[in-house]
Design a protein around this motif. Structure first.
Motif, PDB file in Angstrom:
ATOM      1  N   VAL A  92       0.840  -1.195   0.000  1.00  0.00           N
ATOM      2  CA  VAL A  92       0.000   0.000   0.000  1.00  0.00           C
ATOM      3  C   VAL A  92       0.874   1.244   0.000  1.00  0.00           C
ATOM      4  N   SER A  93       1.960   1.238   0.741  1.00  0.00           N
ATOM      5  CA  SER A  93       2.864   2.385   0.784  1.00  0.00           C
ATOM      6  C   SER A  93       3.476   2.654  -0.580  1.00  0.00           C
TER       7      SER A  93
ATOM      8  N   SER B   3     -12.825  -2.442   1.225  1.00  0.00           N
ATOM      9  CA  SER B   3     -13.982  -3.241   1.626  1.00  0.00           C
ATOM     10  C   SER B   3     -15.279  -2.783   0.961  1.00  0.00           C
ATOM     11  N   ILE B   4     -15.235  -1.688   0.240  1.00  0.00           N
ATOM     12  CA  ILE B   4     -16.439  -1.165  -0.437  1.00  0.00           C
ATOM     13  C   ILE B   4     -16.727  -1.953  -1.687  1.00  0.00           C
TER      14      ILE B   4
ATOM     15  N   ILE C 201       0.159   8.810  10.856  1.00  0.00           N
ATOM     16  CA  ILE C 201      -0.189   9.040   9.450  1.00  0.00           C
ATOM     17  C   ILE C 201      -0.270   7.713   8.708  1.00  0.00           C
ATOM     18  N   THR C 202       0.680   6.821   8.954  1.00  0.00           N
ATOM     19  CA  THR C 202       0.678   5.508   8.311  1.00  0.00           C
ATOM     20  C   THR C 202      -0.558   4.715   8.712  1.00  0.00           C
ATOM     21  N   GLY C 203      -0.919   4.780   9.981  1.00  0.00           N
ATOM     22  CA  GLY C 203      -2.121   4.087  10.447  1.00  0.00           C
ATOM     23  C   GLY C 203      -3.380   4.646   9.815  1.00  0.00           C
TER      24      GLY C 203
ATOM     25  N   VAL D 230      -7.812   4.049   5.895  1.00  0.00           N
ATOM     26  CA  VAL D 230      -8.588   4.540   4.748  1.00  0.00           C
ATOM     27  C   VAL D 230      -8.513   3.569   3.587  1.00  0.00           C
ATOM     28  N   THR D 231      -7.335   3.044   3.293  1.00  0.00           N
ATOM     29  CA  THR D 231      -7.217   2.098   2.178  1.00  0.00           C
ATOM     30  C   THR D 231      -7.932   0.792   2.495  1.00  0.00           C
ATOM     31  N   GLY D 232      -7.894   0.367   3.753  1.00  0.00           N
ATOM     32  CA  GLY D 232      -8.650  -0.822   4.143  1.00  0.00           C
ATOM     33  C   GLY D 232     -10.136  -0.609   4.027  1.00  0.00           C
TER      34      GLY D 232
END
Length: 62
Positions: free
Chosen positions: A3-4, A61-62, A48-50, A55-57
């Protein structure tokens, strides 16, 4: 970690497009990049990483 790398690639493309379009000048982009590197070495980096991971997680899931 994937993701990073994806976020970095996406943000790099956005900055490139903004520089090419004349919205952001090269100096401004370098200052923002420098700020990002300094921010990464502070205590705010894990938060910030969390937040980005959450948000990406959530969007995945959408």
């Amino acid at each position: 970690m994937a993701v990073s790398i994806s976020a970095v690639a996406l943000l790099g493309i956005v900055v490139f497009v903004l520089i090419r379009g004349g919205t952001v000048r090269l100096g401004s982009a370098l200052v923002c990049a420098g700020f990002g590197f300094f921010l990464a070495s502070t205590g705010a980096a894990p938060v910030i990483t969390g937040a980005i991971s959450a948000v990406t997680g959530w969007t995945a899931s959408i």
